[in-house]
Scaffold this active site. Sequence first.
Site, short mmCIF file in Angstrom:
data_model
loop_
_atom_site.label_atom_id
_atom_site.label_comp_id
_atom_site.label_asym_id
_atom_site.label_seq_id
_atom_site.Cartn_x
_atom_site.Cartn_y
_atom_site.Cartn_z
N HIS A 422 23.68 14.21 -6.56
CA HIS A 422 24.21 12.97 -7.16
C HIS A 422 23.66 11.73 -6.43
O HIS A 422 22.52 11.74 -6.00
CB HIS A 422 25.74 13.01 -7.19
CG HIS A 422 26.25 14.27 -7.82
ND1 HIS A 422 26.23 14.51 -9.17
CD2 HIS A 422 26.76 15.41 -7.23
CE1 HIS A 422 26.72 15.72 -9.42
NE2 HIS A 422 27.05 16.29 -8.26
N GLU A 436 31.93 12.95 -4.07
CA GLU A 436 30.98 14.01 -3.75
C GLU A 436 29.68 13.45 -3.19
O GLU A 436 29.12 13.96 -2.22
CB GLU A 436 30.70 14.87 -4.98
CG GLU A 436 29.69 16.00 -4.69
CD GLU A 436 29.39 16.84 -5.92
OE1 GLU A 436 28.58 17.78 -5.78
OE2 GLU A 436 29.97 16.58 -7.00
N HIS A 489 25.95 20.38 -2.56
CA HIS A 489 26.97 19.83 -3.46
C HIS A 489 28.36 20.21 -2.97
O HIS A 489 28.52 21.07 -2.10
CB HIS A 489 26.78 20.40 -4.88
CG HIS A 489 25.58 19.85 -5.58
ND1 HIS A 489 25.66 18.89 -6.58
CD2 HIS A 489 24.25 20.12 -5.42
CE1 HIS A 489 24.45 18.60 -7.00
NE2 HIS A 489 23.56 19.34 -6.33
N GLU A 557 27.48 25.02 -2.67
CA GLU A 557 28.71 24.25 -2.86
C GLU A 557 29.56 24.46 -1.60
O GLU A 557 29.97 25.58 -1.29
CB GLU A 557 29.47 24.76 -4.09
CG GLU A 557 28.70 24.65 -5.40
CD GLU A 557 28.81 23.27 -6.04
OE1 GLU A 557 29.40 22.36 -5.41
OE2 GLU A 557 28.32 23.10 -7.17
#
Length: 595
Positions: A422, A436, A489, A557
């Site tokens: 992101h 995030e 992430h 993640e």
Amino acid sequence: MLRKVYSLLFALIVMTFVTIQSTDKVYAALTDIPDKYASEINYLIENEIIFGYPDDTFKPKNAVTRQEAATMIGRSLDLENNRQNTKFPDVTEEHYASGYIASAAEKGIISGYADGTFHPNEKVTRAQMATLIARAFDLEETSGHSFSDVAKSAWYYTPINKVATAKITVGYPDGTFNPGKDISREEFSVLMARAMDGNVDSVSQEPEPDRTETVIGEKMVTTDGLNVRKGPGTSYDVVGKFSDGEEVKVHEEDGSWRYVSGNGVEGYVHSAYLKDIPKPVIAEKIVTIDGLNVRQGPGTSYGIVGKFSDGDEVDVHEVEGDWRLVSRNGVEGYVHSAYLDNIPKPVIAKKIVTADSLNVRKGPGTSYDIVGKFTTGESVDVHKKEGSWRLVSSGGVEGYVHEAYLTDKPSVNRTVAIDPGHGGSDPGAVANGLLEKEVVLDVSLKVREYLRDTGINVVMTRSSDWYPTLDGRVNIANRNNADSFVSVHSNAFLSSANGVETFYYAAGMTDREYKSYKLAGYINERLHRSMDMTDRGIKNAGYRVIKATNLPAVLTEIGFLTNDEDAAKLKTQKYRHEAAKAIAMGIVDYYNWRE
């Protein structure tokens, strides 16, 4: 104050015992009076001029002090001994010899120093003693008598000449007088007795000086059963033997012979059977400059005794400030520590530290002291293996660490692309007060730091808050010749969902896909343990950044922002560091597997 009074009383009691005990008792009990000078010493004892010590010894080699000399001369001249104030500030009425010192000073026999003090505890030299005797006994006659070490220009020439002319002294057998030598009790007794008795018809030399007083060196014996002789040659009688390795003090040199002493034996040995005593080696260093001056002492004002070359290895024996006493190939002296460095130890392996704040110890075990610490990702050289411990070094720190906290350092140059997900206008997941894009950027930058010392190059797809496109991220990796890709992430779903998981893409199982699978496994295994989170495993998924690339690629993640427990951890720097260390060490594991 009370302790001082007790000390003074004890000293006075001992002095009283030494100076006024029964003459018969002292004469009969003293066991160490030299036979050669017994008549002179006993003459003084009988006349209560000098006495023994409380342990029934005479201690003939003890030096005579100024207060003792004044006392004994005062007794021989029957001077007034009532305690009194003197003109010397360091001799008060309480001093045991104040009466004799005051009386002798009044008669001009003794004098003080320029500052008006007397220095009662200072030792008396032979020259000073000759002066006292010449004054005390009114010696006036002089002659042409001379000693090789008494110059006519010296202040003590005349008093020594007067004492010699009166046949109170004839000096030493070698024609010297030793004017600067401290006078001993036996020497003092001989001179005083002759001055008082006047019997000088058979005067002999004064007691010869103790030949072991002066030490000019120390040596080690190199043969067993080395004969010690009375004189400097094999024709002299053997008086003892030394053993191989025995250390001796050297007092005189006579050609190739040395007068030595050790373990109660003294005499002559041949120098061929002696060598320098090896100095303790406290360190080994390497010279870092060519033509390094080796000096006699710790400073540039000392003379140069040799030179060392760049790369010479030297033994260090002593530390004096910034200077070191060193030796090499027979050259010994001082060099400045700035031109010495540690000798590089052989490197048998290169490793990466996998634990944070790893204790480095003096020896191979937890009982040894800690000498430093290493951090995760730090590269260390391994020099020696001892069981499960390794002797390692890095950045000036050297010591032992346990092998469990080390992993191999990749030997091939590698480049990994780290992709913080992101960014910019795309915040990613938002929950529990966390964004995030901010969490994963912080963790990714930490991954770069942990990989900095591993030999693995890092390419960041972003290092700040902006948004690269998905394909743009892959292009950054390709342009910088990365050979693997890791996208970082954090997750979001139902609040009950928790834990870590790592994705790879595989349509079949090509070489790239298999490498992606292995990379995902190494990262995820470390990640769930470090984060103490649920292990959701490794999974195959077609995310753009790991599918549209020719590189082995994974997407990890690191926890769910929507889960209270996971989010609480990701809010802390502690767990962000744990996540970064796990990802970095997983990458190291992967590259070690590749090799």
